[in-house]
Design a protein around this motif. Structure first.
Motif, PDB file in Angstrom:
ATOM      1  N   MET A 146       0.859  -1.124   0.542  1.00 42.53           N
ATOM      2  CA  MET A 146       0.385   0.135   0.026  1.00 42.53           C
ATOM      3  C   MET A 146       0.585   1.266  -0.187  1.00 42.53           C
ATOM      4  O   MET A 146       1.481   1.241   1.582  1.00 42.53           O
ATOM      5  CB  MET A 146      -0.899   0.343   1.422  1.00 42.53           C
ATOM      6  N   PRO A 147       1.037   1.782  -1.226  1.00 44.00           N
ATOM      7  CA  PRO A 147       2.004   3.131  -1.060  1.00 44.00           C
ATOM      8  C   PRO A 147       1.491   4.218  -0.190  1.00 44.00           C
ATOM      9  O   PRO A 147       0.142   4.179  -0.315  1.00 44.00           O
ATOM     10  CB  PRO A 147       2.046   3.820  -2.428  1.00 44.00           C
ATOM     11  N   THR A 148       2.393   4.770  -0.192  1.00 46.72           N
ATOM     12  CA  THR A 148       1.668   5.990   1.049  1.00 46.72           C
ATOM     13  C   THR A 148       3.119   7.616   1.105  1.00 46.72           C
ATOM     14  O   THR A 148       4.037   7.721   1.002  1.00 46.72           O
ATOM     15  CB  THR A 148       2.269   5.544   2.998  1.00 46.72           C
TER      16      THR A 148
ATOM     17  N   PHE B 209       7.808  -2.741  -0.885  1.00 45.99           N
ATOM     18  CA  PHE B 209       7.605  -3.791  -2.438  1.00 45.99           C
ATOM     19  C   PHE B 209       8.398  -4.285  -2.454  1.00 45.99           C
ATOM     20  O   PHE B 209       8.150  -5.445  -3.039  1.00 45.99           O
ATOM     21  CB  PHE B 209       6.835  -2.331  -3.295  1.00 45.99           C
ATOM     22  N   ALA B 210      10.092  -4.327  -2.140  1.00 43.68           N
ATOM     23  CA  ALA B 210      11.328  -4.725  -3.382  1.00 43.68           C
ATOM     24  C   ALA B 210      11.071  -6.832  -1.416  1.00 43.68           C
ATOM     25  O   ALA B 210      11.180  -6.776  -2.527  1.00 43.68           O
ATOM     26  CB  ALA B 210      12.749  -4.651  -2.872  1.00 43.68           C
TER      27      ALA B 210
ATOM     28  N   ILE C 269      -8.553  -5.726   0.536  1.00 48.67           N
ATOM     29  CA  ILE C 269      -9.248  -3.945  -0.132  1.00 48.67           C
ATOM     30  C   ILE C 269      -7.953  -3.358  -1.481  1.00 48.67           C
ATOM     31  O   ILE C 269      -8.425  -3.836  -2.524  1.00 48.67           O
ATOM     32  CB  ILE C 269      -9.320  -3.120   0.197  1.00 48.67           C
ATOM     33  N   ARG C 270      -6.947  -3.690  -0.906  1.00 43.50           N
ATOM     34  CA  ARG C 270      -5.710  -2.828  -1.374  1.00 43.50           C
ATOM     35  C   ARG C 270      -5.472  -4.566  -3.077  1.00 43.50           C
ATOM     36  O   ARG C 270      -5.685  -3.726  -4.074  1.00 43.50           O
ATOM     37  CB  ARG C 270      -4.948  -3.537  -0.764  1.00 43.50           C
TER      38      ARG C 270
ATOM     39  N   GLY D 118      -8.193   1.047  -6.390  1.00 47.28           N
ATOM     40  CA  GLY D 118      -8.716   2.951  -6.892  1.00 47.28           C
ATOM     41  C   GLY D 118      -9.201   3.387  -4.938  1.00 47.28           C
ATOM     42  O   GLY D 118      -9.026   4.455  -5.211  1.00 47.28           O
ATOM     43  N   LEU D 119     -10.092   2.153  -4.696  1.00 44.81           N
ATOM     44  CA  LEU D 119     -10.396   3.227  -3.653  1.00 44.81           C
ATOM     45  C   LEU D 119      -9.791   2.825  -2.374  1.00 44.81           C
ATOM     46  O   LEU D 119      -9.753   4.465  -1.390  1.00 44.81           O
ATOM     47  CB  LEU D 119     -11.291   2.046  -3.064  1.00 44.81           C
ATOM     48  N   LEU D 120      -9.028   1.805  -2.065  1.00 42.96           N
ATOM     49  CA  LEU D 120      -8.232   2.550  -0.901  1.00 42.96           C
ATOM     50  C   LEU D 120      -6.592   3.598  -0.836  1.00 42.96           C
ATOM     51  O   LEU D 120      -7.167   4.955  -0.742  1.00 42.96           O
ATOM     52  CB  LEU D 120      -7.841   1.124  -0.941  1.00 42.96           C
ATOM     53  N   ALA D 121      -7.030   3.706  -2.532  1.00 48.12           N
ATOM     54  CA  ALA D 121      -5.910   4.605  -3.046  1.00 48.12           C
ATOM     55  C   ALA D 121      -6.317   6.310  -2.509  1.00 48.12           C
ATOM     56  O   ALA D 121      -5.839   7.583  -1.885  1.00 48.12           O
ATOM     57  CB  ALA D 121      -5.466   4.822  -4.095  1.00 48.12           C
TER      58      ALA D 121
END
Length: 255
Positions: free
Chosen positions: A139-141, A152-153, A238-239, A244-247
């Protein structure tokens, strides 16, 4: 089964320290790995763990430390790679060195230690690899770009490693907690990250994370991922289902 040996990186603080304490109290021989200093010495004094000063960003130090542990104890039964740093800040505001250090410690430090212990585990046909990633690996923040990229890596590394370990007898777990109440979280919050993001997933107690890891290791075929707590599992789903919703939610909470 005789006394087992665990290597714990990042053992001087946070999740690494708590892991070293718990394993030592459970009868494991613990090689506590971290930068030299009073915090590492204190863990050794408290738990009876053997301190191994080592910079995980230095490949030669990692290889030499692993060899020393093996010479002393004969084998490494479990690696818990908890060493990590978090450098908050927007991408354009961070120095390139911040990204390099994050990659060197969070990602390449993981790679180096896996490569150091894996040959011995393969030769015995047994062993446990516990790699700390994060929900941030899915999940990007905003303002956490250096940290999330490394996690991510680690996630991608773990998935590939799982394929290569199939049939080896080695157990792999990639731990992906959300916010955990540790000094690292306190530091992130103190550097301007929106407190509302913390409320997206209630900060878990460190003990909950350790309990989830141990429960997963008991279930040998549980899958490689450990998502401690129901909120973390829900955010991960959800991710995957509605990114898109979570973003959108993360953007609003970061504003």
């Amino acid at each position: 089964m005789g006394i087992r040996t665990a290597v714990v990186t990042g053992a001087a603080s946070g999740m690494g320290r708590l892991t070293a304490v718990r394993l030592a109290r459970s009868g494991w021989r613990v090689a506590a790995v971290d930068l030299p200093g009073p915090q590492l010495d204190a863990v050794a004094t408290e738990t009876g763990a053997v301190p191994y000063p080592c910079d995980v960003s230095d490949a030669e130090q990692v290889a030499a430390t692993a060899d020393t542990v093996i010479e002393r104890f004969g084998a490494i039964d479990r690696l818990v790679n908890a060493a990590g740093i978090a450098v908050p800040g927007r991408i354009e505001d961070l120095a390139s060195r911040d990204f390099e250090r994050s990659v060197d410690i969070n990602y390449l430090g993981t790679v180096r230690w896996v490569q150091a212990v894996l040959p011995g585990m393969r030769s015995r046909g047994s062993g446990e690899l516990v790699l700390f990633a994060s929900l941030a690996g899915w999940m990007p923040t905003p303002a956490m770009g250096a940290y999330t990229a490394t996690k991510f890596a680690v996630v991608g590394f773990a998935e590939t490693l799982a394929m290569e370990l199939r049939g080896s007898g080695i157990t792999l777990r990639c731990v992906c907690p959300g916010a955990v109440q540790t000094p690292m979280l306190d530091d992130i919050m103190a550097h301007g990250i929106s407190a509302r993001l913390k409320n997206l997933s209630r900060a878990a107690a460190p003990e909950q994370v350790l309990d989830s890891i141990e429960a997963s290791l008991v279930r040998r075929h549980a899958g490689i991922y450990v998502f401690p707590g129901i909120p973390t599992k829900m955010l991960w789903r959800i991710r995957r289902i509605a990114p898109g919703l979570l973003a959108g939610v993360v953007r609003r909470l970061s504003a």
